[in-house]
Design an enzyme around this catalytic site. Structure first.
Site, PDB file in Angstrom:
ATOM      1  N   LYS A 166     -41.087 -11.142  23.177  1.00 24.49           N
ATOM      2  CA  LYS A 166     -39.871 -10.310  23.268  1.00 24.49           C
ATOM      3  C   LYS A 166     -40.118  -8.958  22.588  1.00 24.49           C
ATOM      4  O   LYS A 166     -41.250  -8.472  22.631  1.00 24.49           O
ATOM      5  CB  LYS A 166     -38.664 -11.066  22.701  1.00 24.49           C
ATOM      6  CG  LYS A 166     -38.520 -12.452  23.352  1.00 24.49           C
ATOM      7  CD  LYS A 166     -37.228 -13.140  23.064  1.00 24.49           C
ATOM      8  CE  LYS A 166     -37.196 -14.498  23.764  1.00 24.49           C
ATOM      9  NZ  LYS A 166     -35.959 -15.226  23.542  1.00 24.49           N
ATOM     10  N   GLU A 183     -32.131 -12.847  29.123  1.00 29.24           N
ATOM     11  CA  GLU A 183     -31.865 -11.610  28.379  1.00 29.24           C
ATOM     12  C   GLU A 183     -31.860 -10.410  29.322  1.00 29.24           C
ATOM     13  O   GLU A 183     -31.072  -9.477  29.152  1.00 29.24           O
ATOM     14  CB  GLU A 183     -32.904 -11.454  27.251  1.00 29.24           C
ATOM     15  CG  GLU A 183     -32.634 -12.457  26.133  1.00 29.24           C
ATOM     16  CD  GLU A 183     -33.855 -12.847  25.321  1.00 29.24           C
ATOM     17  OE1 GLU A 183     -34.886 -12.174  25.396  1.00 29.24           O
ATOM     18  OE2 GLU A 183     -33.763 -13.871  24.608  1.00 29.24           O
ATOM     19  N   SER A 212     -35.813 -22.699  21.957  1.00 32.37           N
ATOM     20  CA  SER A 212     -36.025 -23.283  20.629  1.00 32.37           C
ATOM     21  C   SER A 212     -37.106 -24.360  20.599  1.00 32.37           C
ATOM     22  O   SER A 212     -36.978 -25.356  19.875  1.00 32.37           O
ATOM     23  CB  SER A 212     -34.705 -23.826  20.067  1.00 32.37           C
ATOM     24  OG  SER A 212     -33.776 -22.768  19.903  1.00 32.37           O
ATOM     25  N   ASN A 215     -43.590 -15.804  24.560  1.00 32.32           N
ATOM     26  CA  ASN A 215     -42.859 -14.591  24.914  1.00 32.32           C
ATOM     27  C   ASN A 215     -42.492 -13.882  23.614  1.00 32.32           C
ATOM     28  O   ASN A 215     -41.588 -14.308  22.902  1.00 32.32           O
ATOM     29  CB  ASN A 215     -41.602 -14.969  25.715  1.00 32.32           C
ATOM     30  CG  ASN A 215     -40.741 -13.766  26.035  1.00 32.32           C
ATOM     31  OD1 ASN A 215     -41.121 -12.622  25.785  1.00 32.32           O
ATOM     32  ND2 ASN A 215     -39.564 -14.024  26.595  1.00 32.32           N
ATOM     33  N   GLY A 238     -33.121 -19.160  21.060  1.00 31.16           N
ATOM     34  CA  GLY A 238     -32.952 -18.489  19.776  1.00 31.16           C
ATOM     35  C   GLY A 238     -31.895 -19.110  18.886  1.00 31.16           C
ATOM     36  O   GLY A 238     -31.484 -18.505  17.895  1.00 31.16           O
ATOM     37  N   HIS A 264     -35.572 -13.603  33.156  1.00 27.60           N
ATOM     38  CA  HIS A 264     -35.171 -14.085  31.827  1.00 27.60           C
ATOM     39  C   HIS A 264     -33.681 -13.788  31.619  1.00 27.60           C
ATOM     40  O   HIS A 264     -33.185 -12.726  32.017  1.00 27.60           O
ATOM     41  CB  HIS A 264     -36.015 -13.404  30.743  1.00 27.60           C
ATOM     42  CG  HIS A 264     -35.930 -14.119  29.431  1.00 27.60           C
ATOM     43  ND1 HIS A 264     -34.821 -14.028  28.625  1.00 27.60           N
ATOM     44  CD2 HIS A 264     -36.778 -14.960  28.809  1.00 27.60           C
ATOM     45  CE1 HIS A 264     -35.014 -14.784  27.549  1.00 27.60           C
ATOM     46  NE2 HIS A 264     -36.196 -15.362  27.639  1.00 27.60           N
ATOM     47  N   GLU A 289     -34.768 -22.408  31.101  1.00 29.55           N
ATOM     48  CA  GLU A 289     -34.361 -22.005  29.759  1.00 29.55           C
ATOM     49  C   GLU A 289     -32.841 -22.013  29.654  1.00 29.55           C
ATOM     50  O   GLU A 289     -32.184 -21.007  29.999  1.00 29.55           O
ATOM     51  CB  GLU A 289     -34.869 -20.584  29.459  1.00 29.55           C
ATOM     52  CG  GLU A 289     -36.377 -20.447  29.466  1.00 29.55           C
ATOM     53  CD  GLU A 289     -36.839 -19.284  28.579  1.00 29.55           C
ATOM     54  OE1 GLU A 289     -37.699 -19.533  27.727  1.00 29.55           O
ATOM     55  OE2 GLU A 289     -36.326 -18.169  28.710  1.00 29.55           O
TER      56      GLU A 289
HETATM   57  P1  13P Z   1     -36.838 -19.175  21.558  1.00 21.13           P
HETATM   58  O1  13P Z   1     -38.068 -20.044  21.603  1.00 21.13           O
HETATM   59  O2  13P Z   1     -36.873 -18.183  20.443  1.00 21.13           O
HETATM   60  O3  13P Z   1     -35.589 -19.988  21.619  1.00 21.13           O
HETATM   61  O4  13P Z   1     -36.864 -18.272  22.896  1.00 21.13           O
HETATM   62  C1  13P Z   1     -37.040 -18.896  24.115  1.00 21.13           C
HETATM   63  C2  13P Z   1     -37.232 -17.857  25.148  1.00 21.13           C
HETATM   64  O5  13P Z   1     -36.295 -17.162  25.520  1.00 21.13           O
HETATM   65  C3  13P Z   1     -38.570 -17.682  25.704  1.00 21.13           C
HETATM   66  O6  13P Z   1     -38.560 -16.851  26.809  1.00 21.13           O
END
Ligand code: 13P
Length: 256
Positions: free
Chosen positions: A12, A102, A218, A10, A178, A100, A172
């Protein structure tokens, strides 16, 4: 029946045209020598603006599939700023990430809207990657399993058994996204096992045994082997470590 693992990147809100090209080129180079029969399903989710380029670069490479990071469930019309499933299918997009954290947190997306998206995605013949996950506060309060059960139950509302089995779930934990602090693999395995029980209750054991559930938060080349060794974890949804070809290819190898 063994579940085929998925390694999904992803991106982002990262990568302009040049960076997208460099990343896709690097991934293609890295996976060239890998045995397709042993590889996980590899998925990349660029931004909409990099989708054309990614599509063009991978169009002759069956080892990589495209995902979108979002979609609007309506077929067309006055939805300024949105992109439809028909438009994504035109770019040979196979997967769409929905739910997600976010998008739930920053864009106020509700469980109901996520369910609408899941239904539309499946109806269009694409595969939703349905994300769920708890906050640190929820984990500390001991309500993780109940929260995930609620998110999953609402996301799968009105989804048929035949469509459920094709769907993908990504667990997640929000506190692991992150932060560099991955959820302990054994605990991620336990939690995903609980999600599978929710699916068994909503549908049946066969669907629960077949549906693929990924871990995200992560994930790094240094964590992937232990994560993939867990029986309930069917792959990874990866943010940061999917932005460099070397580490993304290491993750793919770690799932072989
Ligand atoms: P990270 O791997 O940067 O922690 O992000 C995970 C994520 O949100 C994937 O959708």
């Amino acid at each position: 029946m063994a579940r085929r693992p998925i390694i999904a990147g992803n991106w982002k809100m990262n990568n302009n045209k040049a960076a997208a090209r460099e990343l896709v080129d690097g991934i293609l180079k890295g996976i060239l020598p890998l045995d397709a029969a042993k590889m996980p399903e590899v998925v990349i989710a660029p931004t909409y603006t990099a989708l054309w380029q990614a599509y063009d670069l991978i169009k002759n490479e069956p080892k990589v599939a495209l995902a979108a990071q979002n979609v609007n469930p309506n077929p067309s019309g006055a939805y300024t700023g949105e992109v439809s499933l028909e438009m994504l299918a035109d770019f040979n997009v196979k997967f769409v990430i929905i739910g997600h954290s976010e998008r739930r947190q920053m864009f106020n997306e509700s469980d109901e809207f996520i369910n609408q998206k899941a239904l539309a995605i499946l109806n269009a013949g694409l595969t939703p990657i349905i994300c769920c996950g708890e906050t640190l506060e929820q984990r500390e309060q001991g309500v993780t399993d109940a929260h995930l059960a609620s998110q999953i139950t609402k996301a799968f509302n009105n989804i048929s058994e035949a469509d459920a089995v094709k769907s993908v779930i990504a667990y997640e934990p929000i506190w692991a996204i992150g932060t560099g602090k991955s959820c302990d693999a054994v605990e991620a395995n336990r939690t995903i096992g609980e999600i599978r029980k929710v699916i068994a209750k909503l549908y049946n054991q066969d669907v629960a045994d077949k549906i693929r559930i990924l871990y995200g938060g992560s994930v790094k080349p240094s964590t992937i082997v232990e994560q993939m060794a867990q029986p309930e974890i069917d792959g990874g949804l990866i943010g940061g470590a999917s932005l460099k070809a070397d580490s993304f290819v290491e993750l793919i190898k770690g799932a072989m």
